[in-house]
Scaffold this motif. Structure first.
Motif, mmCIF file in Angstrom:
data_model
loop_
_atom_site.group_PDB
_atom_site.id
_atom_site.type_symbol
_atom_site.label_atom_id
_atom_site.label_comp_id
_atom_site.label_asym_id
_atom_site.label_seq_id
_atom_site.Cartn_x
_atom_site.Cartn_y
_atom_site.Cartn_z
ATOM 1 N N SER A 148 3.122 15.050 -10.144
ATOM 2 C CA SER A 148 4.156 14.401 -9.343
ATOM 3 C C SER A 148 3.733 14.437 -7.886
ATOM 4 C CB SER A 148 5.512 15.078 -9.522
ATOM 5 O OG SER A 148 5.464 16.385 -8.995
ATOM 6 N N THR A 149 4.144 13.410 -7.151
ATOM 7 C CA THR A 149 3.885 13.347 -5.719
ATOM 8 C C THR A 149 4.873 12.393 -5.068
ATOM 9 O OG1 THR A 149 2.173 12.990 -4.026
ATOM 10 C CG2 THR A 149 2.171 11.466 -5.890
ATOM 11 N N LEU A 150 5.183 12.642 -3.823
ATOM 12 C CA LEU A 150 5.966 11.720 -3.018
ATOM 13 C C LEU A 150 4.987 10.901 -2.180
ATOM 14 C CD1 LEU A 150 8.801 14.102 -1.770
ATOM 15 C CD2 LEU A 150 8.787 12.593 -3.776
ATOM 16 N N ALA A 151 5.390 9.691 -1.782
ATOM 17 C CA ALA A 151 4.513 8.831 -0.984
ATOM 18 C C ALA A 151 5.370 7.897 -0.130
ATOM 19 C CB ALA A 151 3.587 8.019 -1.879
ATOM 20 N N ILE A 152 4.714 7.242 0.816
ATOM 21 C CA ILE A 152 5.347 6.207 1.629
ATOM 22 C C ILE A 152 4.763 4.872 1.192
ATOM 23 C CG2 ILE A 152 5.729 5.302 3.958
ATOM 24 C CD1 ILE A 152 7.021 8.026 3.543
ATOM 25 N N GLY A 153 5.638 3.909 0.867
ATOM 26 C CA GLY A 153 5.213 2.567 0.496
ATOM 27 C C GLY A 153 5.318 1.635 1.690
ATOM 28 N N HIS A 154 4.343 0.735 1.817
ATOM 29 C CA HIS A 154 4.317 -0.250 2.906
ATOM 30 C C HIS A 154 4.228 -1.637 2.276
ATOM 31 C CE1 HIS A 154 3.504 3.084 5.672
ATOM 32 N NE2 HIS A 154 2.662 3.508 4.746
ATOM 33 N N LEU A 155 5.354 -2.339 2.249
ATOM 34 C CA LEU A 155 5.427 -3.681 1.681
ATOM 35 C C LEU A 155 5.302 -4.684 2.834
ATOM 36 C CD1 LEU A 155 5.948 -5.611 -0.689
ATOM 37 C CD2 LEU A 155 8.401 -5.278 -0.285
ATOM 38 N N ASN A 156 4.117 -5.272 2.980
ATOM 39 C CA ASN A 156 3.859 -6.246 4.043
ATOM 40 C C ASN A 156 3.797 -7.651 3.459
ATOM 41 O OD1 ASN A 156 3.707 -4.294 6.118
ATOM 42 N ND2 ASN A 156 1.665 -3.748 5.401
ATOM 43 N N ILE A 157 4.829 -7.997 2.707
ATOM 44 C CA ILE A 157 4.968 -9.317 2.112
ATOM 45 C C ILE A 157 6.386 -9.773 2.453
ATOM 46 C CG2 ILE A 157 4.965 -10.656 -0.027
ATOM 47 C CD1 ILE A 157 3.217 -8.359 -1.241
ATOM 48 N N VAL A 158 6.516 -10.959 3.021
ATOM 49 C CA VAL A 158 7.823 -11.458 3.424
ATOM 50 C C VAL A 158 8.534 -12.067 2.222
ATOM 51 C CG1 VAL A 158 9.031 -13.098 4.912
ATOM 52 C CG2 VAL A 158 7.020 -11.886 5.775
ATOM 53 N N GLY A 159 9.745 -11.570 1.956
ATOM 54 C CA GLY A 159 10.545 -12.112 0.872
ATOM 55 C C GLY A 159 10.620 -11.175 -0.312
ATOM 56 N N THR B 168 0.834 -1.203 0.000
ATOM 57 C CA THR B 168 0.000 0.000 0.000
ATOM 58 C C THR B 168 0.870 1.255 0.000
ATOM 59 O OG1 THR B 168 -0.139 -0.029 2.423
ATOM 60 C CG2 THR B 168 -1.917 -1.138 1.198
ATOM 61 N N TYR B 169 0.247 2.354 -0.380
ATOM 62 C CA TYR B 169 0.912 3.651 -0.422
ATOM 63 C C TYR B 169 0.016 4.676 0.265
ATOM 64 C CZ TYR B 169 3.681 1.355 -4.007
ATOM 65 O OH TYR B 169 4.483 0.469 -4.687
ATOM 66 N N ASP B 170 0.650 5.587 1.021
ATOM 67 C CA ASP B 170 -0.099 6.663 1.671
ATOM 68 C C ASP B 170 0.824 7.859 1.878
ATOM 69 O OD1 ASP B 170 1.510 6.046 3.896
ATOM 70 O OD2 ASP B 170 -0.085 4.987 4.944
ATOM 71 N N ASN B 171 0.347 8.828 2.643
ATOM 72 C CA ASN B 171 1.125 10.016 2.970
ATOM 73 C C ASN B 171 1.621 10.735 1.716
ATOM 74 O OD1 ASN B 171 1.976 11.704 5.019
ATOM 75 N ND2 ASN B 171 4.000 10.775 5.146
ATOM 76 N N PHE B 172 0.702 10.964 0.767
ATOM 77 C CA PHE B 172 1.047 11.662 -0.473
ATOM 78 C C PHE B 172 1.351 13.120 -0.132
ATOM 79 C CE2 PHE B 172 -1.597 8.067 -1.681
ATOM 80 C CZ PHE B 172 -0.860 7.508 -2.718
ATOM 81 N N THR B 173 2.574 13.574 -0.450
ATOM 82 C CA THR B 173 3.000 14.936 -0.113
ATOM 83 C C THR B 173 3.735 15.563 -1.292
ATOM 84 O OG1 THR B 173 5.110 14.175 0.794
ATOM 85 C CG2 THR B 173 3.264 14.385 2.348
ATOM 86 N N GLN B 174 4.003 16.863 -1.172
ATOM 87 C CA GLN B 174 4.684 17.630 -2.210
ATOM 88 C C GLN B 174 4.081 17.316 -3.573
ATOM 89 O OE1 GLN B 174 8.976 17.478 -1.912
ATOM 90 N NE2 GLN B 174 8.901 17.499 0.318
ATOM 91 N N SER B 175 2.760 17.372 -3.615
ATOM 92 C CA SER B 175 2.011 16.964 -4.803
ATOM 93 C C SER B 175 1.640 18.159 -5.654
ATOM 94 C CB SER B 175 0.736 16.240 -4.376
ATOM 95 O OG SER B 175 1.049 15.200 -3.463
ATOM 96 N N GLY B 176 1.614 17.934 -6.957
ATOM 97 C CA GLY B 176 1.170 18.967 -7.869
ATOM 98 C C GLY B 176 0.716 18.352 -9.176
ATOM 99 N N CYS B 177 -0.173 19.050 -9.855
ATOM 100 C CA CYS B 177 -0.629 18.545 -11.145
ATOM 101 C C CYS B 177 -1.056 19.709 -12.033
ATOM 102 C CB CYS B 177 -1.780 17.557 -10.987
ATOM 103 S SG CYS B 177 -3.315 18.270 -10.342
ATOM 104 N N SER B 178 -0.993 19.446 -13.336
ATOM 105 C CA SER B 178 -1.442 20.403 -14.343
ATOM 106 C C SER B 178 -1.813 19.595 -15.576
ATOM 107 C CB SER B 178 -0.331 21.401 -14.683
ATOM 108 O OG SER B 178 0.710 20.731 -15.378
#
Length: 160
Positions: free
Chosen positions: A32-43, A17-27
């Motif tokens: 473009s946007t920055l985000a935090i990825g959460h990889l909850n899969i082992v391996g 999953t991805y969340d915390n979308f910041t420094q975002s802009g569009c036209s």
């Protein structure tokens, strides 16, 4: 009761999953946007994905996310050349299939919306439906023979 988790339980706990979308802009020209990825899969995990712009195929991508579980910084961005005709309102979707070897774990779908310069984004995880175990065909044959024998025994007992 204790013991190993069932395959369905494992799949339900795995996610990307991805969340915390910041420094975002569009036209009209892109976003473009920055985000935090959460990889909850082992391996080790690889992602193969496709994108759409207002429902029309746009491009595809492949990423090696290395080994999970992990939390990581990432970004989502695209520059449109040429820009969509005469509109800075659009929806862009990243549809990412997470895989471990040949096993599909699920899909992470990130939707970016731009409405006349106002940026928004959200992400959903769609786990792959695990097949329901059905047992070995020989077990079904044995069960059918057992039920048939029991039925015949009852029939004989009723006639006696």
């Amino acid at each position: 009761m204790s013991g190993p988790a069932t395959p369905g339980a494992k799949a339900a706990s795995e996610s990307l999953t991805y969340d915390n979308f910041t420094q975002s802009g569009c036209s009209q020209a892109g976003f473009s946007t920055l985000a935090i990825g959460h990889l909850n899969i082992v391996g080790p995990v690889v992602v193969d994905g496709t994108t759409t712009l207002d429902g029309v195929n746009h491009d595809s991508y492949s990423l090696d996310l290395n080994t999970g579980p992990a939390t990581f910084d990432t970004s989502f961005d695209r520059t449109f050349a040429p820009p969509p005709p005469a509109s800075s309102t659009y929806t862009f979707v990243f549809d990412s299939t997470a895989r471990q070897g040949s096993r599909e774990v699920g899909r992470s779908v990130t939707t970016i919306s731009c409405a006349n310069g106002a940026f928004s984004a959200f992400n959903v995880w769609i786990p792959r439906a695990e097949p329901i175990p059905t047992g070995h065909p020989g077990a079904w044959v044995a069960l059918a023979l057992l039920l048939t024998a029991a039925g015949l025994a009852r029939l004989r007992a009723g006639r006696a």
